[in-house]
Design a protein around this motif. Structure first.
Motif, PDB file in Angstrom:
ATOM      1  N   LEU A 189      -9.358  65.131  36.772  1.00 36.78           N
ATOM      2  CA  LEU A 189      -8.101  64.864  37.457  1.00 36.78           C
ATOM      3  C   LEU A 189      -7.146  65.984  37.056  1.00 36.78           C
ATOM      4  N   ARG A 190      -6.708  66.785  38.049  1.00 38.01           N
ATOM      5  CA  ARG A 190      -5.773  67.879  37.773  1.00 38.01           C
ATOM      6  C   ARG A 190      -4.365  67.381  38.035  1.00 38.01           C
ATOM      7  N   ILE A 191      -3.526  67.386  36.988  1.00 37.49           N
ATOM      8  CA  ILE A 191      -2.151  66.904  37.075  1.00 37.49           C
ATOM      9  C   ILE A 191      -1.226  68.105  37.059  1.00 37.49           C
ATOM     10  N   GLU A 192      -0.429  68.249  38.132  1.00 40.26           N
ATOM     11  CA  GLU A 192       0.527  69.344  38.219  1.00 40.26           C
ATOM     12  C   GLU A 192       1.838  68.899  37.569  1.00 40.26           C
ATOM     13  N   LEU A 193       2.169  69.526  36.459  1.00 40.43           N
ATOM     14  CA  LEU A 193       3.345  69.140  35.680  1.00 40.43           C
ATOM     15  C   LEU A 193       4.626  69.637  36.333  1.00 40.43           C
ATOM     16  N   LYS A 194       5.702  68.931  36.088  1.00 42.52           N
ATOM     17  CA  LYS A 194       6.975  69.222  36.730  1.00 42.52           C
ATOM     18  C   LYS A 194       7.963  69.766  35.707  1.00 42.52           C
ATOM     19  N   TYR A 195       8.639  70.839  36.094  1.00 44.78           N
ATOM     20  CA  TYR A 195       9.680  71.443  35.268  1.00 44.78           C
ATOM     21  C   TYR A 195      10.929  71.607  36.118  1.00 44.78           C
ATOM     22  N   GLY A 196      12.081  71.689  35.474  1.00 41.86           N
ATOM     23  CA  GLY A 196      13.342  71.858  36.176  1.00 41.86           C
ATOM     24  C   GLY A 196      13.503  73.276  36.710  1.00 41.86           C
ATOM     25  N   PRO A 197      14.606  73.552  37.426  1.00 40.50           N
ATOM     26  CA  PRO A 197      14.810  74.880  38.017  1.00 40.50           C
ATOM     27  C   PRO A 197      14.925  75.999  36.982  1.00 40.50           C
ATOM     28  N   ASN A 198      15.376  75.707  35.793  1.00 40.46           N
ATOM     29  CA  ASN A 198      15.487  76.714  34.733  1.00 40.46           C
ATOM     30  C   ASN A 198      14.385  76.576  33.687  1.00 40.46           C
ATOM     31  N   GLY A 199      13.305  75.882  34.027  1.00 36.87           N
ATOM     32  CA  GLY A 199      12.174  75.718  33.122  1.00 36.87           C
ATOM     33  C   GLY A 199      12.307  74.569  32.146  1.00 36.87           C
ATOM     34  N   GLU A 200      13.340  73.709  32.305  1.00 36.49           N
ATOM     35  CA  GLU A 200      13.481  72.588  31.386  1.00 36.49           C
ATOM     36  C   GLU A 200      12.396  71.546  31.660  1.00 36.49           C
ATOM     37  N   LYS A 201      11.995  70.859  30.609  1.00 35.82           N
ATOM     38  CA  LYS A 201      10.903  69.895  30.693  1.00 35.82           C
ATOM     39  C   LYS A 201      11.411  68.580  31.276  1.00 35.82           C
ATOM     40  N   ILE A 202      10.713  68.072  32.294  1.00 36.37           N
ATOM     41  CA  ILE A 202      11.070  66.783  32.892  1.00 36.37           C
ATOM     42  C   ILE A 202      10.608  65.656  31.967  1.00 36.37           C
ATOM     43  N   ILE A 203       9.388  65.775  31.438  1.00 36.18           N
ATOM     44  CA  ILE A 203       8.880  64.786  30.480  1.00 36.18           C
ATOM     45  C   ILE A 203       9.291  65.252  29.087  1.00 36.18           C
ATOM     46  N   GLN A 204      10.218  64.524  28.471  1.00 32.96           N
ATOM     47  CA  GLN A 204      10.690  64.868  27.126  1.00 32.96           C
ATOM     48  C   GLN A 204       9.782  64.278  26.051  1.00 32.96           C
ATOM     49  N   SER A 205       9.368  63.029  26.260  1.00 33.13           N
ATOM     50  CA  SER A 205       8.491  62.389  25.266  1.00 33.13           C
ATOM     51  C   SER A 205       7.548  61.422  25.961  1.00 33.13           C
ATOM     52  N   VAL A 206       6.373  61.300  25.388  1.00 32.71           N
ATOM     53  CA  VAL A 206       5.351  60.366  25.867  1.00 32.71           C
ATOM     54  C   VAL A 206       4.851  59.634  24.640  1.00 32.71           C
ATOM     55  N   ARG A 207       4.884  58.308  24.693  1.00 33.79           N
ATOM     56  CA  ARG A 207       4.474  57.515  23.525  1.00 33.79           C
ATOM     57  C   ARG A 207       3.541  56.404  23.970  1.00 33.79           C
ATOM     58  N   LYS A 208       2.403  56.290  23.322  1.00 30.19           N
ATOM     59  CA  LYS A 208       1.447  55.213  23.587  1.00 30.19           C
ATOM     60  C   LYS A 208       1.948  53.971  22.880  1.00 30.19           C
ATOM     61  N   VAL A 209       2.058  52.854  23.599  1.00 29.78           N
ATOM     62  CA  VAL A 209       2.572  51.614  23.011  1.00 29.78           C
ATOM     63  C   VAL A 209       1.411  50.715  22.594  1.00 29.78           C
ATOM     64  N   SER A 210       0.554  50.358  23.528  1.00 30.99           N
ATOM     65  CA  SER A 210      -0.567  49.476  23.244  1.00 30.99           C
ATOM     66  C   SER A 210      -1.742  50.315  22.751  1.00 30.99           C
ATOM     67  N   LYS A 211      -2.252  49.981  21.591  1.00 33.47           N
ATOM     68  CA  LYS A 211      -3.337  50.742  20.982  1.00 33.47           C
ATOM     69  C   LYS A 211      -4.565  49.844  20.855  1.00 33.47           C
ATOM     70  N   PRO A 212      -5.748  50.412  20.644  1.00 40.68           N
ATOM     71  CA  PRO A 212      -6.947  49.572  20.533  1.00 40.68           C
ATOM     72  C   PRO A 212      -6.863  48.535  19.421  1.00 40.68           C
ATOM     73  N   GLY A 213      -6.189  48.843  18.327  1.00 39.97           N
ATOM     74  CA  GLY A 213      -6.069  47.898  17.219  1.00 39.97           C
ATOM     75  C   GLY A 213      -4.950  46.895  17.388  1.00 39.97           C
ATOM     76  N   ARG A 214      -4.015  47.190  18.294  1.00 40.76           N
ATOM     77  CA  ARG A 214      -2.863  46.302  18.489  1.00 40.76           C
ATOM     78  C   ARG A 214      -2.406  46.384  19.939  1.00 40.76           C
ATOM     79  N   ARG A 215      -2.850  45.440  20.739  1.00 43.24           N
ATOM     80  CA  ARG A 215      -2.468  45.392  22.146  1.00 43.24           C
ATOM     81  C   ARG A 215      -1.088  44.758  22.270  1.00 43.24           C
ATOM     82  N   VAL A 216      -0.264  45.293  23.162  1.00 40.88           N
ATOM     83  CA  VAL A 216       1.093  44.790  23.358  1.00 40.88           C
ATOM     84  C   VAL A 216       1.205  44.245  24.778  1.00 40.88           C
ATOM     85  N   TYR A 217       1.411  42.931  24.877  1.00 39.59           N
ATOM     86  CA  TYR A 217       1.578  42.272  26.167  1.00 39.59           C
ATOM     87  C   TYR A 217       3.001  41.737  26.276  1.00 39.59           C
ATOM     88  N   VAL A 218       3.579  41.834  27.474  1.00 42.50           N
ATOM     89  CA  VAL A 218       4.933  41.344  27.687  1.00 42.50           C
ATOM     90  C   VAL A 218       4.994  40.545  28.994  1.00 42.50           C
TER      91      VAL A 218
END
Length: 131
Positions: free
Chosen positions: A59-88
């Motif tokens: 799967l090829r994901i084309e990443l997005k940047y702003g007009p001056n090269g600023e990053k659109i995605i600032q942070s990515v954090r995994k919440v639910s992990k194999p050892g601790r699933r998080v349901y809401v």
């Protein structure tokens, strides 16, 4: 062998953004494609496509940047992990950074952002938070 395919996908995206690559390739699966679809609908990536490969398709994901090269995605954090699933529940889904970020939720009807899950009144497993 990958134990947590979503964590692997998010790490590849995080690393590609850090070095400002225009795209990133991840192994193809239905869940990863659904997560990429949520990122596209919410405006965090330009697009994604399936690429034929020799050992496996990717799967090829084309990443997005702003007009001056600023990053659109600032942070990515995994919440639910194999050892601790998080349901809401639907009522427990809170906006990330006062609505500037999203949670990616795997529900019984598919993978949605937290906004879409609240709109459809669905709860489920919180996979990740993106801002």
């Amino acid at each position: 062998m990958i134990n947590d395919p979503i964590a692997d996908m998010l790490t590849r995206i995080r690393n590609a953004i850090r070095i400002e690559r225009p795209f990133v390739d991840v192994p193809l699966s239905g869940l990863r494609k659904s997560v990429a679809d949520v990122l596209k609908r919410e405006g965090y990536i330009w697009d994604y496509s399936e690429v034929e490969g020799k050992p496996f398709n990717s799967l090829r994901i084309e990443l997005k940047y702003g007009p001056n090269g600023e990053k659109i995605i600032q942070s990515v954090r995994k919440v639910s992990k194999p050892g601790r699933r998080v349901y809401v529940k639907c009522t427990e889904l809170k906006p990330i950074l006062n609505g500037l970020g999203i949670s990616i939720v795997s529900t019984s009807k598919g993978v949605y952002s937290d906004r879409e899950a609240r709109q459809h009144k669905l709860g489920g497993e919180v996979l990740a938070e993106v801002s």
